[in-house]
Design a protein around this motif. Structure first.
Motif, mmCIF file in Angstrom:
data_model
loop_
_atom_site.group_PDB
_atom_site.id
_atom_site.type_symbol
_atom_site.label_atom_id
_atom_site.label_comp_id
_atom_site.label_asym_id
_atom_site.label_seq_id
_atom_site.Cartn_x
_atom_site.Cartn_y
_atom_site.Cartn_z
ATOM 1 N N LYS A 1 31.439 -43.180 2.549
ATOM 2 C CA LYS A 1 30.630 -43.031 1.350
ATOM 3 C C LYS A 1 31.124 -41.830 0.554
ATOM 4 O O LYS A 1 31.280 -40.740 1.100
ATOM 5 C CB LYS A 1 29.165 -42.841 1.732
ATOM 6 C CG LYS A 1 28.271 -42.903 0.532
ATOM 7 C CD LYS A 1 26.810 -42.976 0.902
ATOM 8 C CE LYS A 1 26.012 -43.093 -0.373
ATOM 9 N NZ LYS A 1 24.654 -42.601 -0.224
ATOM 10 N N VAL A 2 31.402 -42.042 -0.726
ATOM 11 C CA VAL A 2 31.896 -40.973 -1.584
ATOM 12 C C VAL A 2 31.027 -40.932 -2.840
ATOM 13 O O VAL A 2 30.859 -41.943 -3.509
ATOM 14 C CB VAL A 2 33.369 -41.218 -1.992
ATOM 15 C CG1 VAL A 2 33.873 -40.091 -2.881
ATOM 16 C CG2 VAL A 2 34.263 -41.365 -0.769
ATOM 17 N N CYS A 3 30.430 -39.765 -3.119
ATOM 18 C CA CYS A 3 29.579 -39.639 -4.304
ATOM 19 C C CYS A 3 30.230 -38.684 -5.296
ATOM 20 O O CYS A 3 30.729 -37.630 -4.911
ATOM 21 C CB CYS A 3 28.208 -39.089 -3.951
ATOM 22 S SG CYS A 3 27.406 -40.027 -2.662
ATOM 23 N N VAL A 4 30.210 -39.074 -6.560
ATOM 24 C CA VAL A 4 30.786 -38.247 -7.617
ATOM 25 C C VAL A 4 29.687 -37.907 -8.617
ATOM 26 O O VAL A 4 28.969 -38.797 -9.071
ATOM 27 C CB VAL A 4 31.918 -39.011 -8.345
ATOM 28 C CG1 VAL A 4 32.508 -38.162 -9.458
ATOM 29 C CG2 VAL A 4 32.992 -39.445 -7.366
ATOM 30 N N PHE A 5 29.533 -36.641 -8.908
ATOM 31 C CA PHE A 5 28.548 -36.208 -9.903
ATOM 32 C C PHE A 5 29.275 -35.513 -11.041
ATOM 33 O O PHE A 5 30.028 -34.573 -10.799
ATOM 34 C CB PHE A 5 27.545 -35.210 -9.298
ATOM 35 C CG PHE A 5 26.801 -35.747 -8.113
ATOM 36 C CD1 PHE A 5 25.582 -36.392 -8.282
ATOM 37 C CD2 PHE A 5 27.325 -35.617 -6.829
ATOM 38 C CE1 PHE A 5 24.900 -36.893 -7.194
ATOM 39 C CE2 PHE A 5 26.648 -36.127 -5.736
ATOM 40 C CZ PHE A 5 25.426 -36.761 -5.909
ATOM 41 N N SER B 1 27.398 -40.516 -10.597
ATOM 42 C CA SER B 1 26.256 -40.088 -11.407
ATOM 43 C C SER B 1 26.783 -39.257 -12.564
ATOM 44 O O SER B 1 27.545 -38.319 -12.355
ATOM 45 C CB SER B 1 25.295 -39.229 -10.598
ATOM 46 O OG SER B 1 24.908 -39.914 -9.441
ATOM 47 N N VAL B 2 26.395 -39.633 -13.765
ATOM 48 C CA VAL B 2 26.804 -38.888 -14.944
ATOM 49 C C VAL B 2 25.542 -38.386 -15.613
ATOM 50 O O VAL B 2 24.616 -39.157 -15.854
ATOM 51 C CB VAL B 2 27.594 -39.781 -15.920
ATOM 52 C CG1 VAL B 2 28.079 -38.960 -17.106
ATOM 53 C CG2 VAL B 2 28.762 -40.425 -15.222
ATOM 54 N N PHE C 1 25.623 -45.152 -10.936
ATOM 55 C CA PHE C 1 26.264 -46.411 -10.582
ATOM 56 C C PHE C 1 26.560 -46.373 -9.094
ATOM 57 O O PHE C 1 27.066 -45.385 -8.583
ATOM 58 C CB PHE C 1 27.576 -46.555 -11.371
ATOM 59 C CG PHE C 1 28.464 -47.645 -10.857
ATOM 60 C CD1 PHE C 1 28.272 -48.953 -11.281
ATOM 61 C CD2 PHE C 1 29.468 -47.377 -9.940
ATOM 62 C CE1 PHE C 1 29.085 -49.968 -10.803
ATOM 63 C CE2 PHE C 1 30.283 -48.389 -9.451
ATOM 64 C CZ PHE C 1 30.085 -49.685 -9.886
ATOM 65 N N THR C 2 26.206 -47.435 -8.373
ATOM 66 C CA THR C 2 26.570 -47.478 -6.956
ATOM 67 C C THR C 2 27.184 -48.831 -6.627
ATOM 68 O O THR C 2 26.723 -49.861 -7.116
ATOM 69 C CB THR C 2 25.355 -47.277 -6.025
ATOM 70 O OG1 THR C 2 24.508 -48.415 -6.156
ATOM 71 C CG2 THR C 2 24.572 -46.037 -6.355
#
Lengths: 188, 122
Positions: free
Chosen positions: A22-26, A134-135, A144-145
């Motif tokens: 799982k990779v999350c970008v903010f 997440s922007v 967006f996921t």
């Protein structure tokens, strides 16, 4: 690197090599503070302590083929060049968080680039990893996921061309809405 | 304004296509996507391959990425592996070259010799 989306792509490769699923970008643009931050969090195997203290050095790498690893040091250079900073927090076997900041109005700040293209390329090549983007502009936030998309698609693979083009258009239009006011400045 | 509900439409459409698809013929395109590749422009090359293959409806060719192949000065590097496992390494790639490789090598089976790593150092 020409823009931040390419840096993002490069850094996420590290998460993929660390076996993250799982990779999350903010991405946050704070106009009042004049600060753009990019945070990347993964649940990979983390960075060993003795490597972590020199992690921003181009001579720190885990690869065996040669002695250099440029990804993080290049991002740090891009960030420092634009009056920002880069921090990495990591815990072995739990995950890693990388935070890079940039002064939005700084003349040397790299343009944001094509974030949607980066996300689509990452999804296409690692369809089993869950990506989150997440922007935010401090007031509104777009999230967006890939998990949501996969739920909606059921048996159709996310790597289907039509699905990927839809994701690209979707992310692009939402980024325009969220970063609209500062878009010209940020996209450069 | 786009919404996730639009995916339902795409899902229905692609389900019909999937059932029509032939078996996987095993041709693979591998793009080097380490720091060196990305900085040299590997992302547009990969996009060009995917778009061109889709234009020609060649859904049985897979496009994937890999790390540093080891000759950073020749990036972006792309490897094309045919169904018999023969590997061709293309160097200093551009989206334009990608389009030609799809047409000549992947569709017609003729290697674009002038783009290969063997030609680069001559």
């Amino acid at each position: 690197m020409k823009d931040l989306s390419l840096h993002l792509m490069d850094i996420v490769q590290n998460s993929i090599s660390a076996k993250a699923d799982k990779v999350c970008v903010f991405l946050t643009a704070d106009n009042e503070a004049d600060l753009l931050t990019m945070i990347i969090t993964d649940n990979g195997e983390g960075i060993e302590e003795h490597l972590l203290k020199d992690i921003t050095s181009p001579f720190t790498t885990t690869r065996k083929t040669r002695k250099v690893g440029m990804g993080i040091s290049l991002l740090m250079a891009s960030s420092n060049m634009a009056g920002g900073d880069l921090k990495i927090y990591s815990k072995r076997f739990e995950g890693t968080t990388l935070e890079a900041s940039f002064k939005i109005s700084h003349i040397d700040r790299l343009p944001l680039g094509d974030i949607a293209e980066t996300m689509v390329t990452l999804i296409m090549s690692s369809p089993d990893i869950e990506f989150e983007l997440s922007v935010s502009n401090k007031k509104d936030c777009f999230k967006f996921t890939t998990m949501e998309v996969k739920e909606q698609l059921k048996e159709v693979p996310i790597t289907q061309f039509e699905v990927l083009s839809w994701i690209r258009d979707y992310i692009n239009s939402e980024i325009k809405i969220i970063l609209g006011g500062v878009l010209n400045e940020i996209l450069g | 304004m786009k919404s996730l509900a639009e995916l339902e439409e795409i899902r229905k459409k692609t389900l019909e296509q999937i059932s029509l698809r032939k078996s996987n013929d095993g041709m693979r395109v591998i793009v080097g996507m380490a720091t060196c590749g990305i900085a040299a422009g590997a992302r547009p090359v990969m996009t060009a391959f995917v778009e061109e293959l889709n234009k020609r409806n060649m859904t049985d060719v897979t496009v994937t990425m890999t790390g540093c192949i080891g000759v950073c000065r020749l990036e972006p590097i792309v490897e094309v592996i045919d169904k018999d496992g023969n590997k061709t390494t293309y160097v200093k790639m551009t989206p334009e070259k990608a389009v030609r490789i799809v047409a000549e090598h992947i569709v017609n089976g003729r290697v674009c010799a002038d783009y290969t790593i063997g030609e680069a150092d001559k």
